[in-house]
Design a protein around this motif. Structure first.
Motif, PDB file in Angstrom:
ATOM      1  N   PRO A  35       0.795  -1.240   0.000  1.00  0.00           N
ATOM      2  CA  PRO A  35       0.000   0.000   0.000  1.00  0.00           C
ATOM      3  C   PRO A  35       0.824   1.285   0.000  1.00  0.00           C
ATOM      4  O   PRO A  35       0.550   2.202  -0.781  1.00  0.00           O
ATOM      5  CB  PRO A  35      -0.843  -0.132   1.272  1.00  0.00           C
ATOM      6  CG  PRO A  35      -0.998  -1.606   1.461  1.00  0.00           C
ATOM      7  CD  PRO A  35       0.295  -2.203   0.995  1.00  0.00           C
ATOM      8  N   VAL A  36       1.843   1.369   0.851  1.00  0.00           N
ATOM      9  CA  VAL A  36       2.655   2.589   0.900  1.00  0.00           C
ATOM     10  C   VAL A  36       3.399   2.789  -0.416  1.00  0.00           C
ATOM     11  O   VAL A  36       3.501   3.913  -0.934  1.00  0.00           O
ATOM     12  CB  VAL A  36       3.634   2.547   2.079  1.00  0.00           C
ATOM     13  CG1 VAL A  36       4.609   3.722   2.029  1.00  0.00           C
ATOM     14  CG2 VAL A  36       2.870   2.579   3.402  1.00  0.00           C
ATOM     15  N   LEU A  37       3.921   1.704  -0.990  1.00  0.00           N
ATOM     16  CA  LEU A  37       4.662   1.821  -2.242  1.00  0.00           C
ATOM     17  C   LEU A  37       3.750   2.180  -3.404  1.00  0.00           C
ATOM     18  O   LEU A  37       4.145   2.921  -4.304  1.00  0.00           O
ATOM     19  CB  LEU A  37       5.406   0.513  -2.538  1.00  0.00           C
ATOM     20  CG  LEU A  37       6.451   0.081  -1.511  1.00  0.00           C
ATOM     21  CD1 LEU A  37       7.183  -1.166  -1.985  1.00  0.00           C
ATOM     22  CD2 LEU A  37       7.443   1.204  -1.242  1.00  0.00           C
ATOM     23  N   VAL A 106      -7.292   1.623  -4.983  1.00  0.00           N
ATOM     24  CA  VAL A 106      -7.646   2.183  -6.296  1.00  0.00           C
ATOM     25  C   VAL A 106      -6.389   2.401  -7.133  1.00  0.00           C
ATOM     26  O   VAL A 106      -6.358   2.100  -8.335  1.00  0.00           O
ATOM     27  CB  VAL A 106      -8.424   3.502  -6.114  1.00  0.00           C
ATOM     28  CG1 VAL A 106      -8.628   4.187  -7.462  1.00  0.00           C
ATOM     29  CG2 VAL A 106      -9.767   3.238  -5.437  1.00  0.00           C
ATOM     30  N   ALA A 107      -5.336   2.925  -6.487  1.00  0.00           N
ATOM     31  CA  ALA A 107      -4.087   3.164  -7.207  1.00  0.00           C
ATOM     32  C   ALA A 107      -3.502   1.865  -7.750  1.00  0.00           C
ATOM     33  O   ALA A 107      -2.953   1.825  -8.857  1.00  0.00           O
ATOM     34  CB  ALA A 107      -3.080   3.864  -6.295  1.00  0.00           C
ATOM     35  N   ALA A 108      -3.611   0.792  -6.972  1.00  0.00           N
ATOM     36  CA  ALA A 108      -3.083  -0.501  -7.417  1.00  0.00           C
ATOM     37  C   ALA A 108      -3.816  -0.995  -8.662  1.00  0.00           C
ATOM     38  O   ALA A 108      -3.205  -1.545  -9.583  1.00  0.00           O
ATOM     39  CB  ALA A 108      -3.201  -1.528  -6.297  1.00  0.00           C
ATOM     40  N   LEU A 109      -5.126  -0.794  -8.703  1.00  0.00           N
ATOM     41  CA  LEU A 109      -5.899  -1.239  -9.860  1.00  0.00           C
ATOM     42  C   LEU A 109      -5.615  -0.412 -11.108  1.00  0.00           C
ATOM     43  O   LEU A 109      -5.819  -0.875 -12.232  1.00  0.00           O
ATOM     44  CB  LEU A 109      -7.395  -1.186  -9.544  1.00  0.00           C
ATOM     45  CG  LEU A 109      -7.931  -2.306  -8.648  1.00  0.00           C
ATOM     46  CD1 LEU A 109      -9.393  -2.072  -8.331  1.00  0.00           C
ATOM     47  CD2 LEU A 109      -7.738  -3.665  -9.323  1.00  0.00           C
ATOM     48  N   ARG A 110      -5.146   0.820 -10.915  1.00  0.00           N
ATOM     49  CA  ARG A 110      -4.892   1.708 -12.061  1.00  0.00           C
ATOM     50  C   ARG A 110      -3.483   1.541 -12.613  1.00  0.00           C
ATOM     51  O   ARG A 110      -3.157   2.153 -13.629  1.00  0.00           O
ATOM     52  CB  ARG A 110      -5.121   3.159 -11.646  1.00  0.00           C
ATOM     53  CG  ARG A 110      -6.559   3.463 -11.233  1.00  0.00           C
ATOM     54  CD  ARG A 110      -6.750   4.929 -10.958  1.00  0.00           C
ATOM     55  NE  ARG A 110      -6.526   5.745 -12.145  1.00  0.00           N
ATOM     56  CZ  ARG A 110      -6.599   7.083 -12.151  1.00  0.00           C
ATOM     57  NH1 ARG A 110      -6.880   7.731 -11.033  1.00  0.00           N
ATOM     58  NH2 ARG A 110      -6.373   7.756 -13.264  1.00  0.00           N
TER      59      ARG A 110
END
Length: 498
Positions: A35-37, A106-110
């Motif tokens: 998550p942080v990365l 959300v950022a991971a999915l994008r």
């Protein structure tokens, strides 16, 4: 007041537990999905170019550490607020923690090439964080039997658990991204014997060959990708006669070339450290492109893609103009380190890395700049980015104090794919340019060491250096910042002689 501080601490501890659990889950799946990365990577993508250049100038190779630390501090500040909200209603604090974790989810999915599994570390972080907050809030409630001692025990156990989970996650990520040695065949076209440099004769000068562990690394990645060499392939598609793919074993079975090449990052300031020289082993790029067929192509760029979707654009005409461009599989006699692109990367001498050095490469698409933009061209960096003639003073160091008497001024210079370095000159205190002595040559695409014997007199002195390439072009004194096509100017340093 004590109660508020306690609940703020509850939020911080719960968040740390969630971050540690999420990082462990990511280490087991895909380290970059931590998550942080994930948030840090998104910040990198959204940061304006001038801010990125400022961070590199200020923090150098530690810029990513500073970024991750800043993201973590921001998370902990909001986590403290979640703890304060939990003092009123647990569900309020839990809701804020879930909202915090929704951002990396959300950022991971994008991310390019994302899969549903990339969200799992964020979900684990959310569950662990909410469970930890609920446990601490229950231990700190007036009805709890343990009182203050129970809170301290719960907090201590949770803190210890977070440290343990984080340590296991760090170890697992390190283990999965450890160096992998593969047997490299001998080059069909080996490089000449590497000459002995000035390393021993001129103390403080840059080593003629950069050790793998000391080679600079500048990229957008916060975590190294985990690439299985057995399953890795390189595909060439787009505007070609036929789409082709190669396994690593197929690449290693092709005739390999070995070349001494200096790489330079476009972020390198005048006199900077983002440059390194190594011996590369790989398949000539033209051999691979010929397999796909590009005779009738309308393409003007090679759009390279790495295993995580990062894209680099290379001008096609420069990549096939006769220079020793290759898909490298070896560096200084061994397989590529993970941080430098294992199992394969592109190397194109004479071009800055942001248009030539795609690491962890898995696809090359022949296309046009009008049709597709790569990561850096989207950010308005140059498309054709030849490395500029440059030189650097290694010894004495800027602002150093040295003893009066006989000494040497020494350093390196590079002029890749333009005839190599043919002359280096040094100026002392604004006087006439004096020709320095050059070290041996390892080819036109490799840097050269140089030195100038000097009798240093007491006082403060200004030293400057410039190089001239094989075509007679002199390093420009016109100052330019790295953006958008590389820095320029003559390095000047001030030293003191006592």
């Amino acid at each position: 007041m004590r109660s508020r501080l306690s609940y703020a601490a509850f939020g911080v501890l719960a968040s740390l537990a969630g971050v540690a659990a999420g990082h462990l889950a990511a280490a087991a799946l895909e380290p970059s999905s931590s998550p942080v990365l994930v948030v840090g990577s998104s910040v990198i993508d959204l940061t304006p170019t001038p801010a990125k250049e400022w961070a590199i100038r200020q923090f150098g190779t530690h810029d990513k550490t500073v970024l991750v630390g800043s993201v973590l501090l921001g998370v902990l500040a909001l986590a403290a607020l979640a703890g304060l909200l939990a003092r009123r209603r647990l569900r309020y604090g839990a809701a804020l923690l879930v909202a915090l974790v929704a951002v990396p989810a959300v950022a991971a999915l994008r991310r390019p090439g994302a899969t549903p599994l990339d969200v799992l570390p964020s979900l684990v972080a959310a569950l662990a964080g909410v469970a930890a907050l609920a446990w601490l809030a229950r231990a700190g409630s007036p009805a709890a039997a343990g009182g203050r001692r129970g809170v301290l025990i719960a907090g201590g156990l949770l803190a210890g658990g977070a440290v343990g989970l984080g340590a296991v996650g760090l170890w697992l990520a390190s283990y999965r991204t450890r160096a992998v040695a593969i047997d490299l065949p001998a080059a069909a076209d080996p490089a000449p014997a590497f000459p002995t440099g000035l390393d021993q004769r001129v103390p403080g000068i840059t080593p003629f060959r950069t050790p793998r562990a000391d080679f600079y690394r500048v990229d957008t990645r916060l975590a190294l990708p985990v690439v299985d060499p057995e399953g890795w392939t390189l595909t060439i598609d787009g505007d070609v006669a036929r789409e082709v793919s190669f396994t690593l074993d197929e690449l290693l079975a092709m005739p390999l070339v070995e070349r001494d090449i200096t790489l330079t990052c476009v972020s390198n300031e005048v006199g900077g450290r983002y440059v390194g020289g190594a011996r590369w082993l790989g398949v000539p790029l033209t051999d691979l492109l010929d397999r796909a067929g590009i005779d009738d192509t309308r393409a003007d760029q090679i759009l390279s893609t790495d295993v995580d979707g990062m894209t680099i654009s290379t001008p096609l005409d420069l990549a096939i103009d006769g220079r020793d461009a290759m898909i490298a599989v070896g560096m200084n006699g061994a397989s590529l380190p993970r941080e430098h692109g294992f199992p394969a990367r592109m190397v194109v001498p004479g071009l800055y890395g942001f248009v030539s050095a795609c690491k962890w490469i898995t696809r090359m698409t022949l296309t046009t700049y009008a049709a597709q933009d790569a990561y850096w061209t989207q950010r308005k960096w140059a498309t054709d980015a030849p490395i500029k003639i440059s030189s650097r003073i290694d010894t004495p160091k800027p602002l150093a104090t040295i003893d009066a008497g006989r000494t040497v001024i020494g350093g390196i210079a590079w002029a890749q794919h333009s005839g190599g370095v043919q002359r280096v000159e040094v100026r002392v205190d604004g006087g006439a340019w004096q020709q320095a002595r050059l070290g041996p040559s390892a080819g036109n695409d490799y840097w050269r060491q140089w030195y100038l014997p000097w009798t240093a007199e007491r006082g403060q002195h200004t030293l400057a250096v410039r190089a001239t390439d094989g075509a007679g072009d002199v390093q420009t004194a016109v100052r330019a910042t790295p953006f958008p096509e590389g820095s320029s100017g003559v390095q000047q340093i001030v030293i003191n002689v006592s």
